[in-house]
Design an enzyme around this catalytic site. Structure first.
Site, short mmCIF file in Angstrom:
data_model
loop_
_atom_site.label_atom_id
_atom_site.label_comp_id
_atom_site.label_asym_id
_atom_site.label_seq_id
_atom_site.Cartn_x
_atom_site.Cartn_y
_atom_site.Cartn_z
CG PHE A 156 63.25 119.40 -2.09
CD1 PHE A 156 62.97 118.82 -3.32
CD2 PHE A 156 64.35 118.95 -1.38
CE1 PHE A 156 63.78 117.81 -3.84
CE2 PHE A 156 65.17 117.93 -1.89
CZ PHE A 156 64.87 117.37 -3.12
CG ASP A 176 62.64 118.59 5.53
OD1 ASP A 176 63.81 118.70 5.94
OD2 ASP A 176 62.35 118.20 4.38
CE LYS A 206 70.51 119.66 1.28
NZ LYS A 206 69.07 119.50 1.18
C1 PLP Z 1 68.20 118.43 0.74
C2 PLP Z 1 66.87 118.32 1.37
C3 PLP Z 1 66.20 117.09 1.47
C4 PLP Z 1 66.72 115.82 0.83
O1 PLP Z 1 67.93 115.41 1.37
P1 PLP Z 1 68.78 114.29 0.58
O2 PLP Z 1 69.95 114.06 1.47
O3 PLP Z 1 69.13 114.86 -0.76
O4 PLP Z 1 67.91 113.09 0.45
C5 PLP Z 1 64.99 117.06 2.15
N1 PLP Z 1 64.46 118.16 2.69
C6 PLP Z 1 65.07 119.37 2.60
C7 PLP Z 1 64.45 120.56 3.25
C8 PLP Z 1 66.29 119.48 1.93
O5 PLP Z 1 66.88 120.68 1.81
#
Ligand code: PLP
Length: 414
Positions: free
Chosen positions: A143, A228, A257
């Site tokens: 994700f 990420d 986050k």
């Molecule tokens: C939450 C998340 C995202 C997306 O972040 P947003 O602030 O919702 O755009 C991308 N990568 C990972 C691993 C995430 O947990």
């Protein structure tokens, strides 16, 4: 004049009347929070094991963050990137001092930070390599956000369905499978993007050998390695960033986050060499790096990079695991607990696959906030500074939840 909050009462039922139906929020509406406790409209209190989906890593309304937000709120909110600002420069300097990074780009959300990372990887390849070097390799069940580029990089077809045509040149291979990655790699790959611990995909940590192998394959094919760390970074793994624990350094890292503890901010970290490809005017964001967000981000960064706080993550993890194991043993709902630091996944027994939301709603009835990840996981992402007392009370409420659900009787749908 619009009505004040007191004159215009709102309820969960209003959601379906005025909001786009892409979410299905719980029946209760929280109105305030303090530390790892939250209160709803009826003043019912909840223990927060969800942490706003790994965002409120220092708990709700942390006094130092509230004070920084108020202070900066009375000074300067926004300038645009025509001018720089002190909080952004201070935060960037601290990030560079604490990590592999030599350059930082600020954005407002994780998806935006990943969008910048993927664009940078393509641009860097265009400047330094052959025209054919366009491919991005990502992993199944990953994700990376919801922009069209990042949602395509995420390996979850259900999230791209109906949004075609999708950006091309993105391939997926199974996570933690180095042979599959090796087979997918060639000199046309400009970047590999990976979560060191898959979050939304089900709380799956990468094996150390796998990440080392990913690094080696990227080096062999001159591809940039993007970590990420939007969910697992900023202390959640017990290290400031998870790459430090793995001992594998990426070329680009994205953070969001917990970086703002609830105030929207994201960052893309990279080296000076690679950053040079984001030439003047090639990318940008109106809000990205604004003084208000960066002031909060700086205070969060100070608090989370404190070695005592990071050491406390392991200690809290042990306490949670010690309390969760008896629940795994006693009830036929969880079969296992896995994860990294304070990102834990309670693995659901087969009879409960796809029914995480029932458990989440049943937990709310017991005064506990938890999360779902995928079809098979109840995810816990409590604040990194959650007190022992709150951990113990949350565990008691989780036990009450499981006791109410055990035997396969679904909770009353909220
Ligand atoms: C939450 C998340 C995202 C997306 O972040 P947003 O602030 O919702 O755009 C991308 N990568 C990972 C691993 C995430 O947990």
């Amino acid at each position: 004049m619009s009505q004040s909050a007191a004159e215009l009462p709102v309820t969960r039922a209003d959601f379906d009347e005025v909001m786009v139906p892409n979410y299905n929020p719980a029946a209760v509406i929280p109105v305030r929070g303090e530390g790892s406790r939250v209160w709803d409209q009826d003043d019912r209190e909840y223990v927060d094991f969800a942490g706003g989906i790994a965002v409120t890593a220092l708990g709700h309304c942390h006094p130092q963050l509230v004070s920084v937000l108020k202070e900066q709120g009375e000074k300067l909110w926004h300038l645009s990137n025509v001018m720089t600002n002190e909080p952004a420069l201070r935060l960037a300097k601290k990030i560079c001092a604490a990590t592999f990074a030599e350059r930082v780009y600020f954005a407002n959300s994780g998806g935006e930070a990943n969008e910048a990372a993927l664009k940078l990887a393509r641009k860097h390849a265009a400047e330094h390599h052959s025209e054919a070097k366009r491919r991005i390799v990502a992993f199944d069940n990953a994700f990376h956000g919801r922009t069209l580029f990042t949602v395509t990089a995420g390996g979850q077809p259900a999230k791209t369905e109906g949004f075609e045509p999708l950006p091309s040149g993105i391939d997926h291979v199974p996570f933690n499978d180095l042979d599959a990655l090796a087979a997918a790699m060639d000199d046309d790959v400009c970047a590999v993007i990976v979560e060191p611990v898959q979050g939304e995909g089900g709380i799956v940590p990468a094996d150390t050998e796998f990440l080392r192998g990913v690094r080696a394959l990227c080096d062999r094919h001159n591809a940039l390695l993007i970590f990420d760390e939007i969910q697992i970074g900023m202390g959640r793994s017990g290290h400031l960033f998870a790459y430090m624990g793995y001992g594998v350094t990426p070329d680009i890292l994205t953070s969001a986050k917990a970086l703002g503890n609830g105030f929207p901010i994201a960052a893309m970290l990279t080296t000076a060499d690679i950053a040079a490809s984001l030439t003047l005017g090639s990318h940008g964001s109106t809000y990205g790096g604004n003084p208000l967000a960066c002031a909060v981000g700086e205070a969060v960064f100070d608090l989370i990079s404190d070695p005592a706080l990071l050491a406390g993550v392991g200690e809290r993890r042990e306490r949670l695991l010690a309390g969760l194991q008896p629940l795994v043993d006693k009830y036929d709902i969880f079969t296992d607990v896995r994860g990294s630091g304070l990102l834990l996944g309670c693995v659901l027994a087969e009879a409960w696959h796809g029914r995480g939301r029932e458990i989440l709603n049943a937990a709310i009835e017991q005064g506990l906030l938890v999360l779902v990840a995928g079809q098979t996981i109840i995810r816990l992402a409590p604040a990194l500074n959650i007190s022992h007392a709150d951990i113990d009370e949350g565990l008691r409420r989780l036990q009450a939840t499981l006791a109410a659900l055990d035997g396969g009787t679904p909770a009353k749908q909220a």
